[in-house]
Structures are given as structure tokens and as C-alpha cells.
Design a protein around this motif. Structure first.
Motif, short mmCIF file in Angstrom:
data_model
loop_
_atom_site.label_atom_id
_atom_site.label_comp_id
_atom_site.label_asym_id
_atom_site.label_seq_id
_atom_site.Cartn_x
_atom_site.Cartn_y
_atom_site.Cartn_z
N LEU A 152 0.83 -1.21 0.00
CA LEU A 152 0.00 0.00 0.00
C LEU A 152 0.86 1.26 0.00
CD1 LEU A 152 -2.74 -1.13 2.55
CD2 LEU A 152 -3.14 -0.55 0.15
N PHE A 153 1.99 1.21 0.71
CA PHE A 153 2.90 2.36 0.72
C PHE A 153 3.39 2.68 -0.69
CE2 PHE A 153 4.50 1.03 5.23
CZ PHE A 153 3.37 1.56 5.80
N GLN A 154 3.63 1.63 -1.46
CA GLN A 154 4.20 1.81 -2.80
C GLN A 154 3.14 2.08 -3.87
OE1 GLN A 154 7.50 1.99 -3.10
NE2 GLN A 154 7.58 1.60 -0.88
N HIS A 155 1.88 1.86 -3.55
CA HIS A 155 0.82 1.97 -4.56
C HIS A 155 0.37 3.42 -4.74
CE1 HIS A 155 -2.38 0.74 -7.18
NE2 HIS A 155 -2.07 -0.53 -7.00
N LYS A 156 0.37 3.87 -5.97
CA LYS A 156 0.03 5.26 -6.27
C LYS A 156 -1.44 5.59 -6.02
CE LYS A 156 -0.81 4.42 -11.19
NZ LYS A 156 -0.43 4.77 -12.58
N GLU A 157 -2.30 4.56 -5.97
CA GLU A 157 -3.74 4.80 -5.79
C GLU A 157 -4.13 5.06 -4.33
OE1 GLU A 157 -6.07 5.19 -8.06
OE2 GLU A 157 -4.60 4.93 -9.67
N TYR A 158 -3.19 4.85 -3.42
CA TYR A 158 -3.48 5.09 -2.00
C TYR A 158 -2.63 6.26 -1.49
CZ TYR A 158 -6.25 0.87 -1.95
OH TYR A 158 -7.23 -0.06 -2.22
N ASP A 159 -3.32 7.26 -0.97
CA ASP A 159 -2.63 8.46 -0.51
C ASP A 159 -2.22 8.38 0.96
OD1 ASP A 159 -3.08 9.96 -2.98
OD2 ASP A 159 -5.18 9.89 -2.39
N ALA A 160 -2.91 7.54 1.73
CA ALA A 160 -2.59 7.39 3.14
C ALA A 160 -2.99 5.99 3.61
CB ALA A 160 -3.33 8.45 3.97
N VAL A 161 -2.28 5.52 4.62
CA VAL A 161 -2.53 4.20 5.19
C VAL A 161 -2.59 4.35 6.71
CG1 VAL A 161 -1.73 1.82 5.41
CG2 VAL A 161 -1.25 3.10 3.31
N ILE A 162 -3.70 3.89 7.29
CA ILE A 162 -3.86 3.95 8.75
C ILE A 162 -3.78 2.53 9.29
CG2 ILE A 162 -5.31 4.66 10.68
CD1 ILE A 162 -6.74 6.58 8.73
N ALA A 163 -2.79 2.27 10.14
CA ALA A 163 -2.64 0.96 10.77
C ALA A 163 -3.29 0.99 12.14
CB ALA A 163 -1.16 0.60 10.88
N ILE A 164 -4.20 0.05 12.37
CA ILE A 164 -4.93 -0.07 13.63
C ILE A 164 -4.41 -1.29 14.37
CG2 ILE A 164 -7.20 -0.28 14.70
CD1 ILE A 164 -6.87 2.23 13.02
N GLY A 165 -3.98 -1.11 15.62
CA GLY A 165 -3.47 -2.26 16.35
C GLY A 165 -3.40 -2.03 17.84
N ARG A 166 -3.10 -3.08 18.57
CA ARG A 166 -2.98 -2.98 20.03
C ARG A 166 -1.73 -2.20 20.43
NH1 ARG A 166 -3.17 -9.05 21.80
NH2 ARG A 166 -1.97 -9.18 19.87
N ARG A 167 -0.77 -2.17 19.53
CA ARG A 167 0.45 -1.39 19.78
C ARG A 167 1.00 -0.88 18.45
NH1 ARG A 167 1.48 -6.71 20.48
NH2 ARG A 167 0.97 -6.53 22.68
N HIS A 168 1.84 0.13 18.52
CA HIS A 168 2.43 0.67 17.30
C HIS A 168 3.41 -0.32 16.69
CE1 HIS A 168 0.50 4.38 18.10
NE2 HIS A 168 1.32 5.14 17.39
N LEU A 169 3.44 -0.36 15.37
CA LEU A 169 4.40 -1.18 14.64
C LEU A 169 5.71 -0.41 14.51
CD1 LEU A 169 2.00 -2.27 11.76
CD2 LEU A 169 2.67 -3.67 13.72
N ALA A 170 6.80 -1.15 14.39
CA ALA A 170 8.11 -0.53 14.22
C ALA A 170 8.30 -0.16 12.75
CB ALA A 170 9.21 -1.48 14.69
N LEU A 171 7.45 0.72 12.27
CA LEU A 171 7.46 1.15 10.87
C LEU A 171 7.36 2.67 10.79
CD1 LEU A 171 4.98 -1.29 9.06
CD2 LEU A 171 7.45 -1.24 8.81
N LYS A 172 8.00 3.22 9.79
CA LYS A 172 7.87 4.64 9.49
C LYS A 172 7.73 4.80 7.99
CE LYS A 172 8.50 7.84 11.89
NZ LYS A 172 7.56 8.72 12.61
N HIS A 173 6.76 5.60 7.57
CA HIS A 173 6.59 5.90 6.15
C HIS A 173 5.75 7.16 6.04
CE1 HIS A 173 5.32 5.55 1.93
NE2 HIS A 173 6.40 4.80 1.78
#
Length: 242
Positions: free
Chosen positions: A23-44
Motif C-alpha cells: 500500500l505504501f508503494q501503490h500510487k492509488e493510495y494516498d494514506a494508510v492507517i494501521a490499527i493495532g494494540r500497539r504501534h508497529l516498528a514502521l515509518k513511512h
């Protein structure tokens, strides 16, 4: 102005992590919201994250959660798009566990059924009209196998929510790099790789996590012909040959 936002639950799992990166790489998606019990070790630059309690998701205010976690105004465009209802929202769900990891059948049902349905109802309320769910091959609410029965119940309960499009993905055994070791599943992979050379068993051929994620995005973006669509493991694998 943001045109399309993806909301993802289950981002720490095999398919979920692949889904986020694609989804990060796909031009059709402008934003991605990750929902979880804790934050993922990701930055983008596209990624926003909020921590939730899936058991009490109906009490969660997405916009408020994004504001709380907004450092330097990074989430402002997403907040404005949600408040103005000016963007298309696609919800992706790859939540799931094992009975062993959950600790009991009741705990498994809570995660694999209740949390998924809670997420679906919540995203529909927010404005999502397409919902993409990772189920499993053999899912059937009448099954004598508990795992398959629960997956089948989830599928049927998701149909009660009035999404414009519900994509139900039924992969075979997943291939990919898990954080934890699943001995039974690893043995299954070896067995199924051997058996899938025989025509009768080809539908059970193990599938890469990246193939499932790619198929979910493909079906989310295409113009749907059905309100409820089942996508088999074989169909997901065939899609990669196009």
C-alpha cells in the motif's frame, strides 16, 4: 487533497505486513492507517498509526486518535479528509491467531471472530464501503473443524454489514517469514508442496503472503461486479501470472 485511504487491521502478521508495504508503494493510495494494540516498528510518509482495544472498538474515535498521535501536523490531511468525508476508504483485515497462541478456543474466537466483526462495523461507521478480509481455505460455518467453522462464521457475519463490496480471500497455507515458529504449519507446507504436484490437490498449494496482499489490493481497486466475492487461493496465485 487525499483521494483514497486504506485502514489496515492485522498489520503485524504475515499478510498484514506485506499489505502495508504494498500500500505504501501503490500510487492509488494516498494514506494508510494501521490499527493495532500497539504501534508497529514502521515509518513511512503515508503511514499513520493508532493504538486500539479491539474489544471496545465501538468507543474509539479515529479522528481523535489521529490527533493525539499527531506530531508536527503529519496527520492533518488525513484528519481533514475523514472529517469532510472527501475520500474513499478501503478497509483491509488480516486479523487472526492460532488456538495455541490464543490459549483457548474462547480466546481464539474472540480474536478471529469478534475482533474482526468489531473492526468491520467500526470501519463501516467511519465511511468504508469496501472491506477486504483474509479468511482461509475450507472456511465453513458448518464445519466439524473448529478453525474452519469460526472462519465460516466470520464470513457469514460480515455479509450482514452493508458494504458496497466484501472481498473474502481464502488462501491455503501461507508462505513467508513469521516471527514465531509454527511447527504444525511448517510440516503442512512440506506435505502440501509434495501433494500439489497431483491435480486433485492443486487448490491447496501453499501461497506467498505477498500474493495474498497483492490480490487484496487488486480487488479493492477494480470495479466490482458482485457485492460479495470469494477469491480462492488458486485465483490469487493465477493473478500474479497476468
Amino acid at each position: 487533497m487525499l483521494k483514497r485511504i486504506a485502514i489496515v487491521a492485522g498489520g503485524s502478521g504475515l499478510v498484514g505486513m506485506q499489505l502495508l508495504h504494498q500500500l505504501f508503494q501503490h500510487k492509488e493510495y494516498d494514506a494508510v492507517i494501521a490499527i493495532g494494540r500497539r504501534h508497529l516498528a514502521l515509518k513511512h510518509p503515508k503511514l499513520a498509526q493508532i493504538e486500539v482495544d479491539f474489544a471496545k472498538l465501538d468507543r474509539c474515535d479515529l479522528v481523535e486518535g489521529l490527533r493525539i498521535d499527531d506530531f508536527g501536523g503529519e496527520n492533518q490531511q488525513i484528519i481533514e479528509a475523514l472529517e469532510n468525508q472527501s475520500c474513499e476508504i478501503h478497509a483491509f483485515c488480516s486479523l487472526g491467531t492460532t488456538i495455541k497462541k490464543a490459549g483457548s478456543k474462547d480466546a481464539f474466537f474472540k480474536i478471529d471472530h469478534d475482533f474482526v466483526i468489531n473492526f468491520a462495523k467500526w470501519t463501516y461507521k467511519i465511511g468504508a464501503r469496501k472491506f477486504l478480509y483474509v479468511s482461509a481455505i475450507g472456511a465453513d460455518q458448518q464445519s466439524s473443524f473448529f478453525y474452519n467453522k469460526v472462519k465460516g462464521q466470520v464470513e457469514e457475519d460480515l455479509k450482514l454489514i452493508k458494504f458496497d463490496y466484501l472481498g473474502i480471500f481464502q488462501p491455503s497455507i501461507l508462505l513467508g517469514q513469521r516471527k514465531e515458529v509454527r511447527v504444525g504449519e511448517d510440516v503442512g507446507k512440506v506435505i502440501m508442496k509434495a501433494f500439489t504436484t497431483v491435480g486433485l490437490f492443486r487448490k491447496y498449494k501453499p501461497i506467498q503472503d505477498s500474493q495474498v496482499a497483492r490480490a487484496m489490493i487488486h480487488h479493492a481497486l477494480k470495479q466490482p461486479k458482485l457485492v460479495v466475492e470469494y477469491i480462492s487461493s488458486k485465483a490469487m496465485q493465477a493473478l500474479q501470472k497476468d
